[in-house]
Design a protein around this motif. Structure first.
Motif, PDB file in Angstrom:
ATOM      1  N   GLN A 100     -15.362  -9.904  -0.215  1.00  0.00           N
ATOM      2  CA  GLN A 100     -14.477  -9.107  -0.618  1.00  0.00           C
ATOM      3  C   GLN A 100     -13.265  -9.270  -0.071  1.00  0.00           C
ATOM      4  O   GLN A 100     -13.116  -9.756   1.334  1.00  0.00           O
ATOM      5  CB  GLN A 100     -14.638  -7.703  -0.184  1.00  0.00           C
ATOM      6  CG  GLN A 100     -13.693  -6.477  -0.300  1.00  0.00           C
ATOM      7  CD  GLN A 100     -14.119  -5.027  -0.304  1.00  0.00           C
ATOM      8  OE1 GLN A 100     -15.316  -4.767  -0.701  1.00  0.00           O
ATOM      9  NE2 GLN A 100     -13.284  -4.228   0.426  1.00  0.00           N
ATOM     10  N   CYS A 101     -12.122  -9.319  -0.772  1.00  0.00           N
ATOM     11  CA  CYS A 101     -11.000  -9.963  -0.323  1.00  0.00           C
ATOM     12  C   CYS A 101      -9.569  -9.105  -0.394  1.00  0.00           C
ATOM     13  O   CYS A 101      -9.712  -8.240  -1.317  1.00  0.00           O
ATOM     14  CB  CYS A 101     -10.243 -11.024  -1.003  1.00  0.00           C
ATOM     15  SG  CYS A 101     -11.653 -12.621  -0.866  1.00  0.00           S
ATOM     16  N   THR A 102      -8.738  -8.875   0.480  1.00  0.00           N
ATOM     17  CA  THR A 102      -7.811  -7.745   0.450  1.00  0.00           C
ATOM     18  C   THR A 102      -6.407  -8.761   0.648  1.00  0.00           C
ATOM     19  O   THR A 102      -6.191  -9.371   1.568  1.00  0.00           O
ATOM     20  CB  THR A 102      -7.766  -6.784   1.608  1.00  0.00           C
ATOM     21  OG1 THR A 102      -9.027  -6.335   1.537  1.00  0.00           O
ATOM     22  CG2 THR A 102      -6.737  -5.792   1.441  1.00  0.00           C
TER      23      THR A 102
ATOM     24  N   CYS B 249      -3.246 -10.360  -8.145  1.00  0.00           N
ATOM     25  CA  CYS B 249      -3.604 -10.502  -6.828  1.00  0.00           C
ATOM     26  C   CYS B 249      -4.644 -11.462  -6.429  1.00  0.00           C
ATOM     27  O   CYS B 249      -4.594 -12.422  -5.560  1.00  0.00           O
ATOM     28  CB  CYS B 249      -4.245  -9.139  -6.268  1.00  0.00           C
ATOM     29  SG  CYS B 249      -2.836  -7.978  -6.368  1.00  0.00           S
ATOM     30  N   TYR B 250      -5.740 -11.688  -7.397  1.00  0.00           N
ATOM     31  CA  TYR B 250      -6.941 -12.564  -7.326  1.00  0.00           C
ATOM     32  C   TYR B 250      -6.469 -13.919  -7.550  1.00  0.00           C
ATOM     33  O   TYR B 250      -7.057 -15.114  -7.235  1.00  0.00           O
ATOM     34  CB  TYR B 250      -8.205 -12.109  -8.032  1.00  0.00           C
ATOM     35  CG  TYR B 250      -7.751 -12.354  -9.587  1.00  0.00           C
ATOM     36  CD1 TYR B 250      -8.124 -13.447 -10.239  1.00  0.00           C
ATOM     37  CD2 TYR B 250      -7.391 -11.102 -10.535  1.00  0.00           C
ATOM     38  CE1 TYR B 250      -8.175 -13.530 -11.498  1.00  0.00           C
ATOM     39  CE2 TYR B 250      -7.333 -11.378 -11.690  1.00  0.00           C
ATOM     40  CZ  TYR B 250      -7.493 -12.678 -12.200  1.00  0.00           C
ATOM     41  OH  TYR B 250      -7.152 -12.917 -13.923  1.00  0.00           O
TER      42      TYR B 250
ATOM     43  N   GLU C 122       0.731  -1.084   0.083  1.00  0.00           N
ATOM     44  CA  GLU C 122       0.079   0.009   0.043  1.00  0.00           C
ATOM     45  C   GLU C 122       0.881   1.118   0.119  1.00  0.00           C
ATOM     46  O   GLU C 122       0.453   2.240  -0.386  1.00  0.00           O
ATOM     47  CB  GLU C 122      -0.922   0.062   1.116  1.00  0.00           C
ATOM     48  CG  GLU C 122      -2.000  -1.176   1.289  1.00  0.00           C
ATOM     49  CD  GLU C 122      -1.546  -2.131   2.141  1.00  0.00           C
ATOM     50  OE1 GLU C 122      -0.180  -2.364   2.219  1.00  0.00           O
ATOM     51  OE2 GLU C 122      -2.156  -3.197   2.555  1.00  0.00           O
TER      52      GLU C 122
ATOM     53  N   TYR D 112      -4.095 -13.701   1.110  1.00  0.00           N
ATOM     54  CA  TYR D 112      -5.059 -12.689   1.147  1.00  0.00           C
ATOM     55  C   TYR D 112      -6.033 -13.097   2.277  1.00  0.00           C
ATOM     56  O   TYR D 112      -5.903 -14.423   2.648  1.00  0.00           O
ATOM     57  CB  TYR D 112      -5.743 -12.386   0.114  1.00  0.00           C
ATOM     58  CG  TYR D 112      -6.378 -13.457  -0.752  1.00  0.00           C
ATOM     59  CD1 TYR D 112      -7.657 -14.069  -0.606  1.00  0.00           C
ATOM     60  CD2 TYR D 112      -5.712 -14.221  -1.682  1.00  0.00           C
ATOM     61  CE1 TYR D 112      -8.141 -14.899  -1.078  1.00  0.00           C
ATOM     62  CE2 TYR D 112      -6.264 -15.289  -2.372  1.00  0.00           C
ATOM     63  CZ  TYR D 112      -7.642 -15.569  -1.977  1.00  0.00           C
ATOM     64  OH  TYR D 112      -8.291 -16.703  -2.616  1.00  0.00           O
TER      65      TYR D 112
ATOM     66  N   CYS E 213     -10.331 -12.513   3.527  1.00  0.00           N
ATOM     67  CA  CYS E 213     -11.680 -12.044   2.802  1.00  0.00           C
ATOM     68  C   CYS E 213     -12.586 -12.016   4.085  1.00  0.00           C
ATOM     69  O   CYS E 213     -12.542 -12.578   5.115  1.00  0.00           O
ATOM     70  CB  CYS E 213     -12.292 -13.351   1.988  1.00  0.00           C
ATOM     71  SG  CYS E 213     -10.951 -13.546   0.559  1.00  0.00           S
TER      72      CYS E 213
ATOM     73  N   GLN F 299      -5.186  -4.899  -8.886  1.00  0.00           N
ATOM     74  CA  GLN F 299      -5.858  -4.386  -7.769  1.00  0.00           C
ATOM     75  C   GLN F 299      -5.602  -5.397  -6.483  1.00  0.00           C
ATOM     76  O   GLN F 299      -5.677  -6.589  -6.639  1.00  0.00           O
ATOM     77  CB  GLN F 299      -7.305  -4.276  -7.911  1.00  0.00           C
ATOM     78  CG  GLN F 299      -7.851  -3.192  -8.998  1.00  0.00           C
ATOM     79  CD  GLN F 299      -7.380  -1.863  -8.523  1.00  0.00           C
ATOM     80  OE1 GLN F 299      -7.363  -1.426  -7.508  1.00  0.00           O
ATOM     81  NE2 GLN F 299      -7.013  -1.063  -9.827  1.00  0.00           N
ATOM     82  N   ARG F 300      -5.350  -4.571  -5.441  1.00  0.00           N
ATOM     83  CA  ARG F 300      -5.064  -5.367  -4.185  1.00  0.00           C
ATOM     84  C   ARG F 300      -6.375  -5.883  -3.429  1.00  0.00           C
ATOM     85  O   ARG F 300      -6.254  -6.661  -2.474  1.00  0.00           O
ATOM     86  CB  ARG F 300      -4.067  -4.558  -3.299  1.00  0.00           C
ATOM     87  CG  ARG F 300      -2.724  -4.317  -3.816  1.00  0.00           C
ATOM     88  CD  ARG F 300      -1.853  -3.467  -2.664  1.00  0.00           C
ATOM     89  NE  ARG F 300      -1.746  -4.163  -1.581  1.00  0.00           N
ATOM     90  CZ  ARG F 300      -0.787  -5.148  -1.508  1.00  0.00           C
ATOM     91  NH1 ARG F 300       0.270  -5.437  -2.570  1.00  0.00           N
ATOM     92  NH2 ARG F 300      -0.232  -5.655  -0.537  1.00  0.00           N
ATOM     93  N   THR F 301      -7.343  -5.105  -3.736  1.00  0.00           N
ATOM     94  CA  THR F 301      -8.768  -5.591  -3.173  1.00  0.00           C
ATOM     95  C   THR F 301      -9.655  -6.121  -4.224  1.00  0.00           C
ATOM     96  O   THR F 301      -9.891  -5.434  -5.340  1.00  0.00           O
ATOM     97  CB  THR F 301      -9.495  -4.417  -2.613  1.00  0.00           C
ATOM     98  OG1 THR F 301      -8.573  -3.824  -1.404  1.00  0.00           O
ATOM     99  CG2 THR F 301     -10.689  -4.778  -1.856  1.00  0.00           C
TER     100      THR F 301
END
Length: 243
Positions: free
Chosen positions: A153-155, A123-124, A79, A131, A133, A165-167
């Motif tokens: 929603q996962c981060t 990321c996904y 981040e 990650y 969720c 995207q990280r999210t």
């Protein structure tokens, strides 16, 4: 008193009056006043950096908390940095190298540009250990004869780098639990099922009251519930899994 003496006296009075008027005007205009001892008079100043810093902190406290000051730049998480990822890298390559730079608002120690190694994946596509969720979903039911899925929603974790995207959103199976034990429910169904205790334990109050006042459906309902709980068809009211 002769005229000469009176004229001198009148001139003296006029001089005294004129002196008093001049002194009064000086005081009104702020001239000739004595400065205050021990007090320094300064003009008002405004700390622009302080104002900006406080505004940034109030708008993004979470971002600043994850990107602390006085830390080596290369140790900052995803981040806090911007990286030039090679989107044509070999998929799954574990030691892909990318050039990264610390974001402008982040303060750190050392070089603000450096290289970081990471896995060549979006990321996904990462392993679920990289990650976290949000698993709280009231509409997610797992006891209904088939496995359902829900959108979570996962981060990506702070120290993991990845492309994209990280999210992100991910379709996950409903496999959460609220702490109900299958063995406890089965024992209650066999011993006290005629009074609806098994249904009460699972949070199924309406069925429990029905069994209580019908004496377990004269034994038929009790027997059916023992079978349904034994095979896992009847579960907790919130749709969660047994433990």
């Amino acid at each position: 008193m002769n005229n000469f003496t009176f004229s001198i006296y009148l001139v003296i009075l006029l001089l005294i009056h004129s002196s008093c008027v001049i002194s009064s005007n000086d005081n009104v205009n702020g001239q000739g006043s004595t400065p205050t001892v021990g007090k320094e008079v300064t003009s008002p100043s405004y700390d622009v950096n302080s104002t900006t810093s406080s505004t940034t902190t109030s708008l993004a406290p979470e971002f600043n908390a994850r990107c602390p000051d006085n830390v080596e730049c290369y140790k900052l998480g995803g981040e806090c940095i911007n990286c030039k990822y090679n989107k044509h890298c070999f998929y799954g390559k574990p030691n892909e190298t990318s050039e990264c730079q610390v974001k402008e608002d982040i303060k750190c120690i050392g070089q603000r540009k450096f290289n970081r190694t990471h896995e060549c994946k979006y990321c996904y596509q990462l392993d679920k250990s990289n990650y976290s969720c949000d698993t709280t979903n009231a509409s997610c039911q797992v006891i209904n004869g088939q496995i359902q899925k829900y959108i979570a929603q996962c981060t990506v974790k702070h120290n993991v780098l990845c492309l994209g995207q990280r999210t992100f959103l991910k379709n996950l199976p409903c496999n959460w639990t609220s702490g109900y034990k299958w063995s406890t429910a089965l024992i209650l169904s066999i011993t006290l099922g005629g009074f609806g205790v098994d249904r009460f334990y699972l949070g199924l109050w309406k069925e429990g009251i029905g069994k209580l006042f019908s004496f377990g459906g004269l034994g038929v309902w009790t027997l059916v519930d023992v079978i349904l709980i034994a095979i896992g068809y009847v579960g907790p009211s919130d749709g969660s899994l047994y433990i």
